[in-house]
Design a protein around this motif. Sequence first.
Motif, short mmCIF file in Angstrom:
data_model
loop_
_atom_site.label_atom_id
_atom_site.label_comp_id
_atom_site.label_asym_id
_atom_site.label_seq_id
_atom_site.Cartn_x
_atom_site.Cartn_y
_atom_site.Cartn_z
N ALA A 48 0.84 -1.20 0.00
CA ALA A 48 0.00 0.00 0.00
C ALA A 48 0.88 1.24 0.00
O ALA A 48 1.95 1.27 0.59
N LYS A 49 0.41 2.27 -0.68
CA LYS A 49 1.12 3.54 -0.68
C LYS A 49 0.93 4.19 0.68
O LYS A 49 -0.17 4.24 1.21
N PRO A 50 2.00 4.71 1.27
CA PRO A 50 1.85 5.36 2.56
C PRO A 50 1.07 6.67 2.42
O PRO A 50 1.19 7.37 1.42
N VAL A 51 0.27 6.97 3.41
CA VAL A 51 -0.52 8.18 3.43
C VAL A 51 -0.06 9.00 4.64
O VAL A 51 0.02 8.49 5.75
N TYR A 52 0.27 10.25 4.38
CA TYR A 52 0.76 11.12 5.43
C TYR A 52 -0.23 12.27 5.63
O TYR A 52 -0.75 12.81 4.67
N GLU A 53 -0.46 12.62 6.86
CA GLU A 53 -1.33 13.75 7.17
C GLU A 53 -0.45 14.90 7.61
O GLU A 53 0.38 14.75 8.50
N ILE A 54 -0.64 16.05 6.97
CA ILE A 54 0.17 17.21 7.27
C ILE A 54 -0.75 18.35 7.66
O ILE A 54 -1.76 18.60 7.00
N THR A 55 -0.40 19.02 8.72
CA THR A 55 -1.15 20.19 9.13
C THR A 55 -0.17 21.33 9.38
O THR A 55 1.00 21.09 9.67
N ALA A 56 -0.65 22.54 9.26
CA ALA A 56 0.18 23.71 9.51
C ALA A 56 -0.70 24.82 10.06
O ALA A 56 -1.90 24.85 9.83
N SER A 57 -0.07 25.71 10.77
CA SER A 57 -0.79 26.88 11.26
C SER A 57 0.13 28.08 11.20
O SER A 57 1.35 27.95 11.23
N VAL A 58 -0.47 29.24 11.08
CA VAL A 58 0.28 30.48 11.00
C VAL A 58 -0.13 31.34 12.18
O VAL A 58 -1.31 31.56 12.42
N LEU A 59 0.86 31.79 12.93
CA LEU A 59 0.59 32.67 14.06
C LEU A 59 1.12 34.05 13.73
O LEU A 59 2.29 34.20 13.39
N ILE A 60 0.26 35.03 13.80
CA ILE A 60 0.64 36.40 13.51
C ILE A 60 0.75 37.13 14.83
O ILE A 60 -0.21 37.21 15.60
N LYS A 61 1.94 37.65 15.09
CA LYS A 61 2.19 38.33 16.35
C LYS A 61 1.47 39.67 16.36
O LYS A 61 1.54 40.44 15.41
N GLU A 62 0.79 39.93 17.46
CA GLU A 62 0.05 41.18 17.59
C GLU A 62 0.96 42.26 18.14
O GLU A 62 1.88 41.99 18.91
#
Length: 160
Positions: A48-62
């Motif tokens: 089976a082909k491996p499946v990867y889950e990727i998440t990202a977030s951006v934090l904007i400094k106030e």
Amino acid sequence: MMHRTHNLNVQEESDLRKLADLFMRHYKIFILCVLFALFIAYLINHFAKPVYEITASVLIKEEVRGNSNRDVNDFLNSSLFGRNHNFQNEVWVIQSSPVLEQTIRNLDLSVGYYTKNGFTLLDSYKKVPFKVSYMSDHAQPIDVKFYVSVLNNELIQINA
């Protein structure tokens, strides 16, 4: 009441005995089924082909402002308990799709590179000895697999 509980225990023992007898009579079939299931699970995990889950977030400094420069935006962005929620951060996150698009362009994800390993194709991103370049203003084949075989140090064979 005691007689009813005794009947339940006798029935449970009888059911367990039936299951044990069934297993003992057909133990070879059970063992073969378990081995076959393990073999199928191995094949699925191996090919089976491996499946990867990727998440990202951006934090904007106030920016932190002094109390003397308070304006209408500070009032709108504040909560009842004094915690400042900058709603502009959410707008920046929604508008960050051009940043993501530029990242995908920089990573060169428009062309996929794969190495054949038995019956499967393994992703070979940045591990191939060549790079595919194409002209964006010229018609390009889409969803076509090109097979590149290195014949020797000077010759390669390309099949589509």
